[in-house]
Design a protein around this motif. Sequence first.
Motif, PDB file in Angstrom:
ATOM      1  N   VAL A  45      42.210  36.095  44.745  1.00 22.64           N
ATOM      2  CA  VAL A  45      41.233  35.064  44.896  1.00 22.64           C
ATOM      3  C   VAL A  45      40.333  34.762  43.459  1.00 22.64           C
ATOM      4  O   VAL A  45      39.861  33.701  43.006  1.00 22.64           O
ATOM      5  N   TRP A  46      39.818  36.116  42.762  1.00 16.96           N
ATOM      6  CA  TRP A  46      39.311  35.761  41.584  1.00 16.96           C
ATOM      7  C   TRP A  46      39.912  34.984  40.614  1.00 16.96           C
ATOM      8  O   TRP A  46      39.432  34.327  39.657  1.00 16.96           O
ATOM      9  N   SER A  86      34.666  36.820  32.675  1.00 20.02           N
ATOM     10  CA  SER A  86      34.182  37.620  33.927  1.00 20.02           C
ATOM     11  C   SER A  86      34.945  37.763  34.980  1.00 20.02           C
ATOM     12  O   SER A  86      35.190  38.592  35.598  1.00 20.02           O
ATOM     13  N   LEU A  87      35.653  36.391  35.628  1.00 18.96           N
ATOM     14  CA  LEU A  87      36.544  36.324  36.535  1.00 18.96           C
ATOM     15  C   LEU A  87      37.729  36.987  36.135  1.00 18.96           C
ATOM     16  O   LEU A  87      38.194  37.908  37.056  1.00 18.96           O
ATOM     17  N   GLY A 109      38.241  27.921  27.846  1.00 17.70           N
ATOM     18  CA  GLY A 109      36.900  28.035  27.001  1.00 17.70           C
ATOM     19  C   GLY A 109      35.858  28.311  27.685  1.00 17.70           C
ATOM     20  O   GLY A 109      34.807  28.441  27.130  1.00 17.70           O
ATOM     21  N   ASP A 110      36.013  27.877  29.288  1.00 15.14           N
ATOM     22  CA  ASP A 110      34.866  28.111  29.899  1.00 15.14           C
ATOM     23  C   ASP A 110      34.092  29.538  29.888  1.00 15.14           C
ATOM     24  O   ASP A 110      35.075  30.351  29.903  1.00 15.14           O
ATOM     25  N   HIS A 143      41.086  41.724  37.136  1.00 15.35           N
ATOM     26  CA  HIS A 143      41.867  42.901  36.692  1.00 15.35           C
ATOM     27  C   HIS A 143      41.441  44.129  37.033  1.00 15.35           C
ATOM     28  O   HIS A 143      42.118  44.801  37.719  1.00 15.35           O
ATOM     29  N   ASP A 144      40.270  44.223  37.425  1.00 13.99           N
ATOM     30  CA  ASP A 144      39.725  45.506  37.993  1.00 13.99           C
ATOM     31  C   ASP A 144      39.842  45.805  39.332  1.00 13.99           C
ATOM     32  O   ASP A 144      40.050  46.925  39.649  1.00 13.99           O
ATOM     33  N   THR A 145      40.090  44.675  40.016  1.00 12.84           N
ATOM     34  CA  THR A 145      40.434  44.714  41.577  1.00 12.84           C
ATOM     35  C   THR A 145      41.945  44.956  41.605  1.00 12.84           C
ATOM     36  O   THR A 145      42.147  45.843  42.549  1.00 12.84           O
TER      37      THR A 145
END
Length: 227
Positions: free
Chosen positions: A130-131, A147-148, A141-142, A153-155
Amino acid sequence: VASDRADWNNAQAKAIDAFEMAVKLNPQHEHAWADLAEVYFSHSEDLCDSDPEESIRLFNKSDAVFVRALAAMPSSNLLWYLWASDYAIHDYNVPNPERRQFREQAAEMFTKAIEFMHNDEYAWRMLAKVWWRIADDLPAGDPELQSLWTKSHDTFLKAYEITPKGSAYPIALLGSLIGKDEEHVRKYLTRARDIGELPSGEELMEEDAFDRFHKSEWFMDMVRSAQ
């Protein structure tokens, strides 16, 4: 097995009546709640192109069933997971910015599913996806992309701790996108290869995230092994 649309509608109505009786007799029957919601949701998906207005009405019906179900069983991992999954599926049928709202809602629901079953690898993996989907809707470039991608990645790493199936390759790809070092990316690409989840060599070469490794011997060996 329905002979025509009228027969199908009649069978669906009977199914709804039966599931409603099931949850009336036993409000703790989570599979009856889930199946009741699914009758509405699957019909909603069938009509999303041919009758968008009716599709929305049926989706809202499914939504209302989950609200009732979770009032009766607030700690049900299964119900939270299925509700989140419906939002994650349905989000493709709505335009931005509503799509992002659906995806953020799905993320909250998957998080609730995990709260009630911490080792639910599917919920962890779906949350990561989902992220990633939210990130995919953003332009290159946003400032929010990093962060998303990091969240995703961490999830995926959480899911990988339970089982590497389905998570090793996304970890490598997202790791490369957020600037993880060569050792990190190589580790998870190797694991993806070992469990049979590495894409083709052509796909690896076409993935922009891996451009910085094209001169590395280990990466080219990976590409050759995936041919």
